[in-house]
Design a protein around this motif. Sequence first.
Motif, PDB file in Angstrom:
ATOM      1  N   PHE A   1       0.862  -1.185   0.000  1.00  0.00           N
ATOM      2  CA  PHE A   1       0.000   0.000   0.000  1.00  0.00           C
ATOM      3  C   PHE A   1       0.901   1.239   0.000  1.00  0.00           C
ATOM      4  N   ILE A   2       1.034   1.882  -1.140  1.00  0.00           N
ATOM      5  CA  ILE A   2       1.962   3.007  -1.262  1.00  0.00           C
ATOM      6  C   ILE A   2       1.403   4.027  -2.244  1.00  0.00           C
ATOM      7  N   ILE A   3       1.540   5.285  -1.885  1.00  0.00           N
ATOM      8  CA  ILE A   3       1.032   6.391  -2.696  1.00  0.00           C
ATOM      9  C   ILE A   3       2.200   7.269  -3.128  1.00  0.00           C
ATOM     10  N   ALA A   4       2.274   7.568  -4.428  1.00  0.00           N
ATOM     11  CA  ALA A   4       3.290   8.490  -4.938  1.00  0.00           C
ATOM     12  C   ALA A   4       2.830   9.917  -4.683  1.00  0.00           C
ATOM     13  N   ALA A   5       3.728  10.738  -4.173  1.00  0.00           N
ATOM     14  CA  ALA A   5       3.365  12.112  -3.826  1.00  0.00           C
ATOM     15  C   ALA A   5       4.545  13.037  -4.082  1.00  0.00           C
ATOM     16  N   LEU A   6       4.272  14.342  -4.019  1.00  0.00           N
ATOM     17  CA  LEU A   6       5.322  15.327  -4.179  1.00  0.00           C
ATOM     18  C   LEU A   6       4.991  16.554  -3.352  1.00  0.00           C
ATOM     19  N   SER A   7       6.020  17.287  -2.997  1.00  0.00           N
ATOM     20  CA  SER A   7       5.826  18.497  -2.212  1.00  0.00           C
ATOM     21  C   SER A   7       5.328  19.622  -3.114  1.00  0.00           C
ATOM     22  N   PRO A   8       4.363  20.408  -2.679  1.00  0.00           N
ATOM     23  CA  PRO A   8       3.860  21.508  -3.508  1.00  0.00           C
ATOM     24  C   PRO A   8       4.839  22.665  -3.639  1.00  0.00           C
ATOM     25  N   THR A   9       5.924  22.641  -2.856  1.00  0.00           N
ATOM     26  CA  THR A   9       6.859  23.775  -2.870  1.00  0.00           C
ATOM     27  C   THR A   9       8.242  23.432  -3.419  1.00  0.00           C
ATOM     28  N   THR A  10       8.594  22.156  -3.472  1.00  0.00           N
ATOM     29  CA  THR A  10       9.963  21.803  -3.847  1.00  0.00           C
ATOM     30  C   THR A  10      10.069  21.040  -5.156  1.00  0.00           C
ATOM     31  N   PHE A  11       8.962  20.691  -5.764  1.00  0.00           N
ATOM     32  CA  PHE A  11       9.042  19.864  -6.976  1.00  0.00           C
ATOM     33  C   PHE A  11       7.923  20.263  -7.939  1.00  0.00           C
ATOM     34  N   HIS A  12       8.305  20.651  -9.157  1.00  0.00           N
ATOM     35  CA  HIS A  12       7.331  21.033 -10.183  1.00  0.00           C
ATOM     36  C   HIS A  12       6.314  22.044  -9.635  1.00  0.00           C
ATOM     37  N   SER A  13       6.806  23.074  -8.993  1.00  0.00           N
ATOM     38  CA  SER A  13       5.911  24.029  -8.332  1.00  0.00           C
ATOM     39  C   SER A  13       4.930  24.684  -9.296  1.00  0.00           C
ATOM     40  N   ALA A  14       5.318  24.815 -10.579  1.00  0.00           N
ATOM     41  CA  ALA A  14       4.425  25.457 -11.543  1.00  0.00           C
ATOM     42  C   ALA A  14       3.226  24.578 -11.877  1.00  0.00           C
ATOM     43  N   ALA A  15       3.396  23.255 -11.744  1.00  0.00           N
ATOM     44  CA  ALA A  15       2.322  22.338 -12.125  1.00  0.00           C
ATOM     45  C   ALA A  15       1.479  21.878 -10.940  1.00  0.00           C
ATOM     46  N   THR A  16       1.997  22.021  -9.743  1.00  0.00           N
ATOM     47  CA  THR A  16       1.300  21.458  -8.586  1.00  0.00           C
ATOM     48  C   THR A  16      -0.095  22.024  -8.325  1.00  0.00           C
ATOM     49  N   PRO A  17      -0.408  23.289  -8.681  1.00  0.00           N
ATOM     50  CA  PRO A  17      -1.787  23.752  -8.469  1.00  0.00           C
ATOM     51  C   PRO A  17      -2.827  22.938  -9.226  1.00  0.00           C
ATOM     52  N   LEU A  18      -2.382  22.192 -10.240  1.00  0.00           N
ATOM     53  CA  LEU A  18      -3.301  21.383 -11.030  1.00  0.00           C
ATOM     54  C   LEU A  18      -3.472  19.980 -10.451  1.00  0.00           C
ATOM     55  N   GLY A  19      -2.696  19.638  -9.416  1.00  0.00           N
ATOM     56  CA  GLY A  19      -2.744  18.292  -8.862  1.00  0.00           C
ATOM     57  C   GLY A  19      -3.798  18.129  -7.784  1.00  0.00           C
ATOM     58  N   THR A  20      -4.002  16.879  -7.394  1.00  0.00           N
ATOM     59  CA  THR A  20      -4.939  16.538  -6.321  1.00  0.00           C
ATOM     60  C   THR A  20      -4.240  16.652  -4.976  1.00  0.00           C
ATOM     61  N   VAL A  21      -4.733  17.540  -4.113  1.00  0.00           N
ATOM     62  CA  VAL A  21      -4.124  17.775  -2.806  1.00  0.00           C
ATOM     63  C   VAL A  21      -4.595  16.705  -1.826  1.00  0.00           C
ATOM     64  N   ILE A  22      -3.648  16.106  -1.094  1.00  0.00           N
ATOM     65  CA  ILE A  22      -3.990  15.119  -0.068  1.00  0.00           C
ATOM     66  C   ILE A  22      -3.260  15.470   1.222  1.00  0.00           C
TER      67      ILE A  22
END
Length: 463
Positions: free
Chosen positions: A122-143
């Motif tokens: 059981f594993i979920i891929a995630a990324l930080s909204p401030t340190t990785f692809h910051s320009a694209a993160t507003p389009l992602g699903t926030v968890i």
Amino acid sequence: MIKKALIITGQETQTDSSLARSLLKSGGLSLLSRQLILLKEAGISEIHIICDWYSDEIEKEVNSCTEKPALTIIHRSKEASIKIKSELQSDALKEESWLIIEEGVLIDERILDHLLKAPEPFIIAALSPTTFHSAATPLGTVIDYKDKQVIFASAAKIPASILLGHLKDLIQLDKFADVINKFSKTNDVHFFDIASIASFNKKLNKEIPVIWLPLCKKSDCSHGTAILISNAQEMNLEWSVWYLYRLIQNYMCKNLCNFPYSFFLIPFVKILLGVGVIYLFSIGQNAAALISAVFTGILEGLHDKITKVTLRPKSLKKFLFFWNKLLPCLWYFGMAYALSGSLIISEGILNIAPYIITACFTLFRLADVIQCEFFRRLSAKEIHSMSSFDKKTRRWGGYKNNILMLLFLLLIVGLWDWSLLAITIYSTVTFFINQIRIIGHIKTILEENNEIFVNNFKKTKIL
């Protein structure tokens, strides 16, 4: 080993309600087709696609994708809760997991590979909204994760037992984000930060940033294509290719990757053009021959780049490798034919000199290809990427495209009669430099891995 995946589709683009996000194209492929191909390459053999909106268009796209997993099934949400439920119940008893993929996202195969190989069920891929692809993160699903917010990186490995309990809500497009958030709050869930993926590619010898790019409108597609082209770019190239050909190839790749027949047409045109170069050299049309030869080099690199960007199967690789090595050799025999008629001093003596020089040139080029390939097979590394000096030798060495630039120079300054001798010297020097480098690297590799070799080398040093 995970064999099944689930994709929920149906979101519309921001600017065109008649177009599904999953059908936006980057690098000549729709996002959906690209995900299907990557899932097949990752070992997924069964994919279930939930589709209530744009069902006809999505079904057409799935049917047109020839490299998808053998079992790719499209469901409506009403029937999915029944048909998929029975499979989940069976897999839950076996304690197996499924892969969940978010639609509308250009996703890196390394993310999928990590999830599939991870020991956690059981594993979920995630990324930080401030340190990785910051320009694209507003389009992602926030968890939510441990009292902080992260972005869902569009892929997760979920146990079938847990997936079964949330299936009814998950297959409803408007509840997808809520279900992912519920998964993130489960006690035994693990999170995987995609920023931790190693970005250095040994084969291309460069850093390749991990791709995670949501596309929401048509204008996003060109940005995705540019990223794919940049990631497909090789680094250890001749100076002529790096400073001249590369710019042309990138422009052509961007415009031709959407052309469905480019994969077959480009090699065909390249071979025809390459054969034409032989004829042009043989009749003394040297300027036209060199320009045509340059275009064959551009098309060779373009085909390789389009193959990577569009995820095409490399079924023609061995055939094209043969032609890429054979045709340039024949070009120089065409030059020898023309020069043999202009360099005759005494009948039957010097008129064969161009052929002898060309044969020497060809043998040294062939020997260099063989020794570099031998080193690659021995070490699993390219000789041109071993050190900074190796890279410089590749950049400025006597290889096909650099040789063409030398021939241009000789033609311009009026020294064409010396062209074959000049390129033979250039190629011969490159061969011996490569040989010295290869011997040195092999010695280092064997010393690190073979004690017997080290002892024998020390015992026989007086020889």
